[in-house]
Design a protein around this motif. Sequence first.
Motif, mmCIF file in Angstrom:
data_model
loop_
_atom_site.group_PDB
_atom_site.id
_atom_site.type_symbol
_atom_site.label_atom_id
_atom_site.label_comp_id
_atom_site.label_asym_id
_atom_site.label_seq_id
_atom_site.Cartn_x
_atom_site.Cartn_y
_atom_site.Cartn_z
ATOM 1 N N ALA A 56 -2.432 -1.868 -2.699
ATOM 2 C CA ALA A 56 -1.854 -0.659 -3.283
ATOM 3 C C ALA A 56 -2.948 0.200 -3.912
ATOM 4 C CB ALA A 56 -0.800 -1.031 -4.324
ATOM 5 N N VAL A 57 -3.921 -0.451 -4.551
ATOM 6 C CA VAL A 57 -5.024 0.287 -5.198
ATOM 7 C C VAL A 57 -5.817 1.065 -4.152
ATOM 8 C CG1 VAL A 57 -7.234 0.010 -6.396
ATOM 9 C CG2 VAL A 57 -5.237 -1.242 -7.178
ATOM 10 N N MET A 58 -6.119 0.385 -3.030
ATOM 11 C CA MET A 58 -6.909 1.024 -1.966
ATOM 12 C C MET A 58 -6.210 2.299 -1.463
ATOM 13 S SD MET A 58 -9.757 -0.396 -1.090
ATOM 14 C CE MET A 58 -10.049 0.050 0.599
ATOM 15 N N TYR A 59 -4.902 2.184 -1.252
ATOM 16 C CA TYR A 59 -4.149 3.313 -0.702
ATOM 17 C C TYR A 59 -4.041 4.443 -1.717
ATOM 18 C CZ TYR A 59 -0.650 5.225 2.561
ATOM 19 O OH TYR A 59 0.034 5.989 3.475
ATOM 20 N N ALA B 296 0.834 -1.199 0.000
ATOM 21 C CA ALA B 296 0.000 0.000 0.000
ATOM 22 C C ALA B 296 0.869 1.250 0.000
ATOM 23 C CB ALA B 296 -0.914 -0.008 1.218
ATOM 24 N N SER B 297 2.010 1.187 0.683
ATOM 25 C CA SER B 297 2.877 2.370 0.767
ATOM 26 C C SER B 297 4.155 2.171 -0.033
ATOM 27 C CB SER B 297 3.199 2.670 2.232
ATOM 28 O OG SER B 297 3.882 1.588 2.814
ATOM 29 N N MET C 16 -6.033 5.326 -3.944
ATOM 30 C CA MET C 16 -7.292 6.051 -4.157
ATOM 31 C C MET C 16 -7.349 7.343 -3.335
ATOM 32 S SD MET C 16 -9.904 2.905 -4.428
ATOM 33 C CE MET C 16 -11.383 3.784 -4.015
ATOM 34 N N ILE C 17 -6.588 7.361 -2.238
ATOM 35 C CA ILE C 17 -6.568 8.558 -1.386
ATOM 36 C C ILE C 17 -6.120 9.781 -2.196
ATOM 37 C CG2 ILE C 17 -5.495 9.600 0.672
ATOM 38 C CD1 ILE C 17 -5.127 6.747 1.729
ATOM 39 N N ALA C 18 -5.175 9.548 -3.138
ATOM 40 C CA ALA C 18 -4.657 10.664 -3.943
ATOM 41 C C ALA C 18 -5.795 11.368 -4.676
ATOM 42 C CB ALA C 18 -3.623 10.150 -4.932
ATOM 43 N N PHE C 19 -6.752 10.594 -5.184
ATOM 44 C CA PHE C 19 -7.866 11.189 -5.932
ATOM 45 C C PHE C 19 -8.749 12.024 -5.003
ATOM 46 C CE2 PHE C 19 -6.447 7.675 -8.482
ATOM 47 C CZ PHE C 19 -6.501 8.193 -9.768
ATOM 48 N N PHE C 20 -8.985 11.516 -3.816
ATOM 49 C CA PHE C 20 -9.828 12.261 -2.861
ATOM 50 C C PHE C 20 -9.128 13.557 -2.416
ATOM 51 C CE2 PHE C 20 -11.287 7.763 -1.734
ATOM 52 C CZ PHE C 20 -12.293 7.810 -2.680
ATOM 53 N N ILE C 21 -7.818 13.454 -2.168
ATOM 54 C CA ILE C 21 -7.062 14.646 -1.744
ATOM 55 C C ILE C 21 -7.104 15.707 -2.854
ATOM 56 C CG2 ILE C 21 -4.730 15.535 -1.240
ATOM 57 C CD1 ILE C 21 -4.178 12.913 0.230
ATOM 58 N N GLY D 196 0.643 -12.494 -3.789
ATOM 59 C CA GLY D 196 1.467 -11.553 -4.570
ATOM 60 C C GLY D 196 0.728 -10.965 -5.753
ATOM 61 N N GLY D 197 -0.123 -11.785 -6.378
ATOM 62 C CA GLY D 197 -0.826 -11.327 -7.575
ATOM 63 C C GLY D 197 -2.033 -10.466 -7.275
ATOM 64 N N LEU D 198 -2.819 -10.874 -6.296
ATOM 65 C CA LEU D 198 -4.068 -10.153 -6.026
ATOM 66 C C LEU D 198 -3.991 -9.230 -4.811
ATOM 67 C CD1 LEU D 198 -6.838 -12.834 -6.683
ATOM 68 C CD2 LEU D 198 -6.329 -10.812 -8.021
#
Lengths: 325, 306
Positions: B191-194, A79-80, B196-201, B183-185
């Motif tokens: 990473a996708v979940m985290y 995630a990071s 997404m914060i960029a779009f909200f910010i 590793g695949g999913l």
Amino acid sequence: MDDPQVKPQMSLGAKLQSVKRHVLYLTLFGVVSLSLILSHLFSIQVPSQPQEYTKEAYKLIRNLHEGDTIVIDTGATNASRGENGGQMEALLRMCMREKVKFVMYSYVEPQCIEVARAMIANINLERSKANPPEPAYKEWDDFVILGFFPDGATMLQTAAANIRDAWGNKKAKDPSGAERSVFESPVLQNIKKIEDIKVYVGISPTNIMATIVGRVGKRVPIISMIAGVMFPEQFNYYKSGQLAGLLNGLVGAVEMENLMQNGIDSQGVAGGKAEGPPIAAPFPGEINLSRGNSYYFAFCCAISLLMLTIVVGNVGMYLERKRKN
Amino acid sequence: MNLLAQLPTPTNFWMSPNGSTLLWIEIIGAFVLGFAAIFGLSYLPKNLRKPLIGIATFLGGLYFMLHYLWPTAQDYSKDQVPKGAVEGVSFWLQYSLPTVMNFNQVLSGLLLGLGIASLLRIHAERVAKRHPDWMYSLTLIVCMGLMAIFGLLDWASAIGPGQAKQVADHPGFVNFAYNFLFGGLFVNLDAVMYSMIAFFIYSAAYRSFRLRSIESAVLLGTAVLIMLSLMGGVMVGWDKVVDMLGGSGHGAVAEFMSNLRLGAIKDWVQNNMQSPSIRAIEFGLAVGVLAMSLRLWLGIEKGING
């Protein structure tokens, strides 16, 4: 009479103030994707000015000696990876090149260990492809992984009182496949107390430093590699002398990679060419500019876009106020 | 006072050889007894449960408080006899810490398991009662089950001597499935979940950063300066222009102009505005946490004990 079905036309000011959310999202997605692709295709390198706290961290790690043991306390997940990924890779590369041994564990999330293992495997692969190939960093001989501690605070308190009591029941496999105490491994065999650990590095997007500084602070030099959003909070620990070094998110990873590339000269200037033995030498001819630098151009484009959008919104507000007045 | 330290460690009940049948029996026995104790506690009448929780909380808090405040014995060995009560307590606190640590690890692990059990119970109920969003609950249960099964099988496949290398060289279906799932999913979805914060910010910054007042202008100006300082290229370019305007050397003009370097402005903001305000917030929080901890420790907090 006006037709109530016909919507009144919006002024330019109102339009600039009310850009639809999906347009904003699409713009950000497009700009970041395009800048990442361009950065990859043309190897775009944005210059950076390493900050004092990054330089302190680099000096400390770069001047470790072969056989020294450090602790890597990881809270980094995928995630990071944009921030902690680059920091972790830079740290691992430096440890492997200097033959510094490390102990790794996590008390943030169980998956952190798996993520770190994958990174170690990737860097080992990179080393095997080097010319001439460099030997792989091996578990047991060069590093040990203690796994996940559900309660990090008590473990650290015990480690500060007696490190052998804290990790004494942890086992790892030696090259023959037999399980033995981690204190029999070359990594920990000379570690009798917490002060024998040369550096304690915490890599995490969360505030793990409150737990670490309170328990092993003053006993071991601590370096924090943190996500950008947590930097202002961590900066207080650095300012008060409780941290020996600090990396600020992706920018910190980029600065560290640039320091690995250029070093710090005898006058303390990053990338300087002053005469005399450097304070922290670079790693010439090695892969230094990696994950951090590959994301940095996209990061700068995203921030530029953010500022441009803020300007657009404010221009819209100004025009609308002017029209109404 | 040195109670735990006097236990003969080599023949301890919990020191059975690794992988032996006896150890497995002990583990299963402890597991069953632990759960029986939890269920037993949950069926206790409230007037009995409250003092029990209160006493356990107080003793736990007392132990760690003493560990911080009690004088620590220096340079002692495990066979040393304490001189007096103060040193005796100090020895006991030091020697018992590993046991307390192990107890805490098990307890925290158990809480993790309790969370999983609770999650499963809620979502299984939703599936059973055909709740409007039961498909999501089913997805969660199936994913959780698959990850647990393949994770354990992958771990078990590499447990024997030399097995890890064999699995790395010739991965089987189980190892492939685990790699695909984790590793695949999983890590990519994480990473996708985290991200997404960029779009909200981004969206929130566009809507909220407006120059409506002097205060908002100060906030916006500071934010823009800090954002600019994060862009290395801008920082280098800005400083070059400032240096050019200030001229070379160490004259008064050059010295004055050095204050306008982006790094200097950022450092001033960081050292004189950002850090002190965050420190003040942290102090306030710490005092609040201390007050709440005292309430919990002394059993005054009704939300927990009441």
